[in-house]
Write a protein that holds these residues in place. Sequence first.
Motif, PDB file in Angstrom:
ATOM      1  N   GLY A  85     -28.276  45.426  -0.076  1.00 52.69           N
ATOM      2  CA  GLY A  85     -29.122  46.359   0.683  1.00 52.69           C
ATOM      3  C   GLY A  85     -29.933  45.673   1.758  1.00 52.69           C
ATOM      4  N   LEU A  86     -30.538  44.541   1.428  1.00 50.55           N
ATOM      5  CA  LEU A  86     -31.333  43.822   2.416  1.00 50.55           C
ATOM      6  C   LEU A  86     -30.446  43.256   3.529  1.00 50.55           C
ATOM      7  CD1 LEU A  86     -33.901  41.914   0.154  1.00 50.55           C
ATOM      8  CD2 LEU A  86     -34.319  43.925   1.577  1.00 50.55           C
ATOM      9  N   GLY A 115     -31.174  50.608  -3.259  1.00 55.57           N
ATOM     10  CA  GLY A 115     -31.038  49.279  -3.843  1.00 55.57           C
ATOM     11  C   GLY A 115     -31.364  48.218  -2.821  1.00 55.57           C
ATOM     12  N   GLY A 116     -32.472  47.508  -3.038  1.00 58.97           N
ATOM     13  CA  GLY A 116     -32.924  46.513  -2.074  1.00 58.97           C
ATOM     14  C   GLY A 116     -32.660  45.095  -2.521  1.00 58.97           C
ATOM     15  N   SER A 155     -34.205  55.280  11.901  1.00 62.61           N
ATOM     16  CA  SER A 155     -35.143  55.340  10.770  1.00 62.61           C
ATOM     17  C   SER A 155     -34.396  54.960   9.492  1.00 62.61           C
ATOM     18  CB  SER A 155     -35.738  56.737  10.643  1.00 62.61           C
ATOM     19  OG  SER A 155     -34.729  57.711  10.482  1.00 62.61           O
ATOM     20  N   ILE A 156     -34.957  53.986   8.773  1.00 66.17           N
ATOM     21  CA  ILE A 156     -34.295  53.439   7.590  1.00 66.17           C
ATOM     22  C   ILE A 156     -35.300  53.392   6.447  1.00 66.17           C
ATOM     23  CG2 ILE A 156     -33.101  51.433   6.611  1.00 66.17           C
ATOM     24  CD1 ILE A 156     -32.387  50.626   9.511  1.00 66.17           C
ATOM     25  N   LEU A 157     -34.870  53.862   5.278  1.00 70.46           N
ATOM     26  CA  LEU A 157     -35.678  53.772   4.064  1.00 70.46           C
ATOM     27  C   LEU A 157     -34.931  52.931   3.047  1.00 70.46           C
ATOM     28  CD1 LEU A 157     -38.049  54.630   2.194  1.00 70.46           C
ATOM     29  CD2 LEU A 157     -36.653  56.636   1.547  1.00 70.46           C
ATOM     30  N   ILE A 158     -35.610  51.909   2.514  1.00 70.12           N
ATOM     31  CA  ILE A 158     -35.039  51.058   1.475  1.00 70.12           C
ATOM     32  C   ILE A 158     -35.760  51.354   0.162  1.00 70.12           C
ATOM     33  CG2 ILE A 158     -34.557  48.699   0.728  1.00 70.12           C
ATOM     34  CD1 ILE A 158     -34.784  47.847   3.668  1.00 70.12           C
ATOM     35  N   LEU A 159     -34.997  51.724  -0.861  1.00 69.18           N
ATOM     36  CA  LEU A 159     -35.561  52.037  -2.166  1.00 69.18           C
ATOM     37  C   LEU A 159     -35.092  51.013  -3.187  1.00 69.18           C
ATOM     38  CD1 LEU A 159     -34.792  55.878  -2.172  1.00 69.18           C
ATOM     39  CD2 LEU A 159     -37.066  54.855  -1.967  1.00 69.18           C
ATOM     40  N   TYR A 203     -26.804  59.076   6.224  1.00 71.22           N
ATOM     41  CA  TYR A 203     -25.960  58.272   5.344  1.00 71.22           C
ATOM     42  C   TYR A 203     -26.826  57.584   4.296  1.00 71.22           C
ATOM     43  CZ  TYR A 203     -22.040  58.812   8.572  1.00 71.22           C
ATOM     44  OH  TYR A 203     -21.036  59.325   9.351  1.00 71.22           O
ATOM     45  N   VAL A 204     -26.318  57.570   3.062  1.00 69.65           N
ATOM     46  CA  VAL A 204     -26.936  56.808   1.979  1.00 69.65           C
ATOM     47  C   VAL A 204     -25.994  55.658   1.633  1.00 69.65           C
ATOM     48  CG1 VAL A 204     -27.654  56.797  -0.435  1.00 69.65           C
ATOM     49  CG2 VAL A 204     -28.195  58.764   1.027  1.00 69.65           C
ATOM     50  N   PHE A 205     -26.529  54.446   1.647  1.00 68.03           N
ATOM     51  CA  PHE A 205     -25.767  53.252   1.279  1.00 68.03           C
ATOM     52  C   PHE A 205     -26.197  52.854  -0.131  1.00 68.03           C
ATOM     53  CE2 PHE A 205     -25.931  53.402   5.866  1.00 68.03           C
ATOM     54  CZ  PHE A 205     -24.621  53.140   6.217  1.00 68.03           C
TER      55      PHE A 205
END
Length: 384
Positions: A15-16, A10-11, A31-35, A138-140
């Motif tokens: 999330g942002l 969730g961006g 390393s970070i992935l934003i979906l 971790y998933v936020f």
Amino acid sequence: MKKYDFIIAGGGMAGLSLAYYMTRSSLRDRSILILDREQKNRNDRTWCFWENGAGPFESIMFRKWNTVNFHGTTHSGPLDLGTYEYKMLRGIDFYAFVQKELDKWPNIERRQATINRIKDTPQGGFVIADDEPYIADYVFDSTLTLRTDQPENHNLLQHFKGWVIKTERPCFDPKQPEIMDFRVEQHGDCRFVYVMPFDAQTALVEFTLFNDKLMTDAEYDADITRYLEQYLDTGTYQIDETEYGIIPMSDTHTEENPSEHIVRIGTSGGHTKASTGYTFQRTQRYLRAIVENMAATGVPNRNPPWFNKRFKLYDSIFLNVLQKRRHSAADVFTRFYAENHPVKAFRFLDEDTRFFDEIRLFTTMPWWPFTAAFFDVIRRKLIG
């Protein structure tokens, strides 16, 4: 399947903001992935909140005020905010600012995708988005929808529709917004209008309700139109922007850390203040605490003092008063702001007060409706 240190599901605002705070900490090289399913390239919302001093997004505040107007049952006029400022932040400005900052970090990826599933596994937090698998330490998660079907809880909605209008005549005071105008018909609910002026002829005019039933677009529009006709000498006007939103006002318990590798943030993590619907500042505070703990200990868990849980009881009591219609909501808010200095009122809403300050504030509320609500909340919790 590539593994990340962190996946932010969730961006939106939460999330942002989390990613932004990570870049300001020792976690900046992870390393970070934003979906997110949307690109966040339009002004889809506006956040208004109070703040004592400069905040992390001070440079992009759209407007700031030291005085606000309030129209209630026994008080109509300005409220002096003391050391606080009431601030207005446009969604598009926030998205552009944060995304520009994140673009500086090649270790941060963003993908536009619909999140299908999030679950915990022994290897980490697992996410499926557009049928593609991802995994991270971790998933936020800011995507969870709160349950509102438990009878022992209070579940209202703060829903609103607003117009940014340009008027023929100068009818707004750019130095004083209307934070709550209860002169509209209440119909047994809590209904009020915000007016956030940009200049003498431009403002965001927003009709807001606290109840459990949404209205049609035509009904919101009719109420905004009626307010403009009754209380503002606009002449003709044009609608430049429209915004609409729904914020849960619920005391349903939400686990911020439901499992080892999943952390819920934003409204999904219980960061919305149940009794007011205010989310922006509260979310910022909690996210900073999560990042600070993770940088210091390697785990994101916040551990607030147990005594702070009393504020959840206060929220439940207030929601009970609203849901059971035990007293006029307009009068409750009037007493709250008119009989307590706004600085103390804001500190209470920020959960920064001491217990004796809270007792003093409670004495300004109608005692029987709140006493009845207190015992009803206790009864519900015992039965539940």
